[in-house]
Write a protein that holds these residues in place. Structure first.
Motif, PDB file in Angstrom:
ATOM      1  N   UNK A   1       1.059  -1.339   0.101  1.00 17.14           N
ATOM      2  CA  UNK A   1      -0.027  -0.197  -0.126  1.00 17.14           C
ATOM      3  C   UNK A   1       0.920   1.305   0.079  1.00 17.14           C
ATOM      4  N   UNK A   2       0.243   2.336  -0.511  1.00 20.55           N
ATOM      5  CA  UNK A   2       0.737   3.719  -0.404  1.00 20.55           C
ATOM      6  C   UNK A   2      -0.258   4.542   0.315  1.00 20.55           C
ATOM      7  N   UNK A   3       0.114   4.705   1.490  1.00 18.63           N
ATOM      8  CA  UNK A   3      -0.626   5.464   2.459  1.00 18.63           C
ATOM      9  C   UNK A   3      -0.414   7.025   2.577  1.00 18.63           C
ATOM     10  N   UNK A   4       0.327   7.380   1.625  1.00 20.75           N
ATOM     11  CA  UNK A   4       1.061   8.953   2.104  1.00 20.75           C
ATOM     12  C   UNK A   4       0.789   9.669   0.762  1.00 20.75           C
ATOM     13  N   UNK A   5      -0.297   9.184   0.014  1.00 18.84           N
ATOM     14  CA  UNK A   5      -0.483  10.046  -1.494  1.00 18.84           C
ATOM     15  C   UNK A   5      -1.099  11.358  -0.901  1.00 18.84           C
ATOM     16  N   UNK A   6      -0.966  12.704  -1.541  1.00 19.44           N
ATOM     17  CA  UNK A   6      -1.545  13.819  -1.080  1.00 19.44           C
ATOM     18  C   UNK A   6      -3.109  13.955  -1.526  1.00 19.44           C
ATOM     19  N   UNK A   7      -3.732  14.737  -0.879  1.00 17.13           N
ATOM     20  CA  UNK A   7      -5.138  15.053  -1.601  1.00 17.13           C
ATOM     21  C   UNK A   7      -4.998  15.844  -2.830  1.00 17.13           C
TER      22      UNK A   7
END
Length: 138
Positions: A55-61
């Motif tokens: 998973x990638x949990x840090x993608x910005x809004x």
């Protein structure tokens, strides 16, 4: 954050499952790009790498006005390492070694999709050495 701001946040998440082994694909780099309109230029907006759970949990809004998102997955290094391991195992079992270059038929995967303000988009990538599939998850 006000409820008005929260109502307009548009977000993206993703994860990668290596369907050839039935496990998360760890360590794959990806970039997130955005544009506002069909003819607008793509702008890099974020980058990440899959964790141990794929998973990638840090993608910005996403910025206001975003209409399209592109996720670019750099799959070549991951697939090449898996192919190298498979080749080593075949040689240890005295099977004929496989003739491969990088081991990655798809060295990169680019997924483009349209977005609506205020919604969350979870876009999983199901990956194997000779194919991939994506879908809008929840």
């Amino acid at each position: 954050m006000s409820s008005e701001t929260a109502a307009h946040d548009t977000s993206v998440s993703t994860h990668i499952l290596d369907t050839s082994v039935g496990r998360p694909a760890q360590g794959i780099a990806l970039t997130l790009s955005v544009r506002s309109g069909h003819d607008a230029d793509w702008k890099a907006h974020g980058a990440s790498r899959t964790d141990a759970d794929g998973r990638c949990k840090d993608l910005p809004a996403l910025p206001a006005g975003t209409t399209h998102v592109r996720l670019d997955f750099a799959t070549e290094a991951y697939l090449a390492s898996k192919a190298e391991t498979a080749d080593q195992q075949a040689e240890e079992q005295q099977d004929a070694p496989r003739a491969r270059d990088s081991g990655a038929f798809f060295p990169e995967v680019a997924i483009t999709f349209a977005v609506t303000p205020g919604e969350h988009y979870h876009v999983p990538l199901l990956l194997n050495p000779f194919g991939y599939s994506v879908y809008r998850g929840s």
